[in-house]
Design a protein around this motif. Structure first.
Motif, PDB file in Angstrom:
ATOM      1  N   UNK A  46       7.496 -21.980   7.198  1.00 36.09           N
ATOM      2  CA  UNK A  46       6.717 -23.190   7.468  1.00 36.09           C
ATOM      3  C   UNK A  46       7.448 -24.099   8.447  1.00 36.09           C
ATOM      4  N   UNK A  47       8.764 -24.137   8.311  1.00 39.26           N
ATOM      5  CA  UNK A  47       9.608 -24.902   9.226  1.00 39.26           C
ATOM      6  C   UNK A  47      11.004 -24.303   9.175  1.00 39.26           C
ATOM      7  N   UNK A  48      11.790 -24.586  10.194  1.00 44.28           N
ATOM      8  CA  UNK A  48      13.120 -23.984  10.252  1.00 44.28           C
ATOM      9  C   UNK A  48      13.985 -24.736  11.238  1.00 44.28           C
ATOM     10  N   UNK A  49      15.282 -24.444  11.177  1.00 48.69           N
ATOM     11  CA  UNK A  49      16.237 -24.949  12.161  1.00 48.69           C
ATOM     12  C   UNK A  49      17.133 -23.775  12.551  1.00 48.69           C
ATOM     13  N   UNK A  50      17.140 -23.456  13.826  1.00 48.32           N
ATOM     14  CA  UNK A  50      17.920 -22.322  14.312  1.00 48.32           C
ATOM     15  C   UNK A  50      19.367 -22.731  14.571  1.00 48.32           C
ATOM     16  N   UNK A  51      20.306 -21.788  14.431  1.00 46.35           N
ATOM     17  CA  UNK A  51      21.709 -22.105  14.715  1.00 46.35           C
ATOM     18  C   UNK A  51      21.922 -22.311  16.215  1.00 46.35           C
ATOM     19  N   UNK A  52      22.956 -23.064  16.580  1.00 46.66           N
ATOM     20  CA  UNK A  52      23.909 -23.722  15.692  1.00 46.66           C
ATOM     21  C   UNK A  52      23.318 -25.009  15.109  1.00 46.66           C
ATOM     22  N   UNK A  53      23.500 -25.180  13.827  1.00 43.98           N
ATOM     23  CA  UNK A  53      23.057 -26.401  13.168  1.00 43.98           C
ATOM     24  C   UNK A  53      23.977 -26.683  11.982  1.00 43.98           C
ATOM     25  N   UNK A  54      23.907 -27.889  11.466  1.00 36.03           N
ATOM     26  CA  UNK A  54      24.776 -28.303  10.367  1.00 36.03           C
ATOM     27  C   UNK A  54      23.939 -28.825   9.217  1.00 36.03           C
ATOM     28  N   UNK A  55      24.286 -28.400   8.001  1.00 39.63           N
ATOM     29  CA  UNK A  55      23.578 -28.842   6.794  1.00 39.63           C
ATOM     30  C   UNK A  55      24.474 -29.793   5.998  1.00 39.63           C
ATOM     31  N   UNK A  56      23.955 -30.970   5.723  1.00 41.10           N
ATOM     32  CA  UNK A  56      24.685 -31.945   4.894  1.00 41.10           C
ATOM     33  C   UNK A  56      23.847 -32.257   3.670  1.00 41.10           C
ATOM     34  N   UNK A  57      24.470 -32.085   2.492  1.00 42.82           N
ATOM     35  CA  UNK A  57      23.783 -32.366   1.242  1.00 42.82           C
ATOM     36  C   UNK A  57      24.193 -33.756   0.752  1.00 42.82           C
ATOM     37  N   UNK A  58      23.208 -34.632   0.573  1.00 38.35           N
ATOM     38  CA  UNK A  58      23.477 -35.997   0.121  1.00 38.35           C
ATOM     39  C   UNK A  58      22.417 -36.431  -0.875  1.00 38.35           C
ATOM     40  N   UNK A  59      22.229 -37.713  -0.990  1.00 39.26           N
ATOM     41  CA  UNK A  59      21.234 -38.238  -1.921  1.00 39.26           C
ATOM     42  C   UNK A  59      20.626 -39.506  -1.351  1.00 39.26           C
ATOM     43  N   UNK A  60      19.422 -39.796  -1.796  1.00 32.70           N
ATOM     44  CA  UNK A  60      18.736 -41.003  -1.359  1.00 32.70           C
ATOM     45  C   UNK A  60      19.172 -42.181  -2.228  1.00 32.70           C
TER      46      UNK A  60
END
Length: 228
Positions: A47-61
């Motif tokens: 449905x959606x995507x991000x191709x490399x190179x990319x960075x994933x950051x896990x946080x919170x609202x």
């Protein structure tokens, strides 16, 4: 590879904007860094995507919900707001050997060597991998009149293949043992031939032959099951 099944909302911002409302989806994070969002339909396409190179950051609202922020090499951003995680697992898939396609050139060559007449009436095999100074010709044959015919075989017939056969023909036509009865002609055989390649081949006097691989395999199967 990490697989997460979660109720989530996805928002993409970049060259355009896109919004996926809250629903249960599969989030796929590959070893190459790509992030893909899948539903339970739509075949292979995410449905959606991000191709490399990319960075994933896990946080919170601010209200404590989990939020992933994926940033790409430009200013593209994929924000995934996770309401509930139903599954989260990681798997080492190892090195992939790559796709092995059925009907590779070697097998096509073997089948056509057994059934050369499928390329032209009266064609018979002289030798596979006929040597030249710049490499072997896939098949050297003779036609019904006894003239030499060089056959170049490809899965996909493109201009490079026509150029290759042209170079072979230039060398073969210098050999008096092959040209005693007339010039060596060429057949360019492939499962599919691009229009540009066909035009170039015909302009150079080379015959094009589209090969039906399944039909050839059927002939091969019949031969295997014969008693005599």
């Amino acid at each position: 590879m990490r697989l997460v099944v979660a109720r989530c909302q996805v928002d993409y911002a970049g060259r355009l904007t896109a919004h996926l409302p809250m629903a249960t989806r599969v989030l796929m994070i590959k070893a190459d860094g790509s992030v893909l969002v899948h539903s339970d339909g739509g075949s292979y396409k995410p449905l959606n995507w991000m191709s490399p190179p990319c960075a994933l950051r896990e946080g919170s609202t601010e209200d404590g919900r989990v939020e992933w922020t994926v940033t790409g090499k430009t200013d593209d951003t994929l924000r995934i707001l996770i309401e509930e995680v139903l599954h989260d697992s990681s798997h080492d898939l190892g090195v992939d050997p790559g796709l092995q396609k059925d009907g590779v050139e070697k097998h096509l060559q073997e089948l056509l060597a057994e059934h050369p007449a499928t390329l032209a009436d009266g064609l018979t095999l002289v030798r596979r991998e006929f040597p030249t100074a710049i490499g072997p010709v896939d098949l050297m044959c003779r036609d019904a009149e006894g003239l030499s015919v060089a056959v170049e075989i490809k899965r996909r017939g493109e201009i490079d293949g026509v150029e290759q056969l042209t170079r072979y023909l230039e060398l073969l036509n210098r050999d008096p043992l092959l040209t005693g009865r007339g010039a060596v002609r060429g057949i360019f055989a492939a499962q599919a031939i691009k229009p540009q390649a066909r035009v170039l081949a015909e302009d150079r006097g080379i015959t094009c032959a589209v090969v039906d691989y399944d039909a050839l395999r059927g002939m091969d199967d019949d031969a295997e099951h014969r008693l005599f």
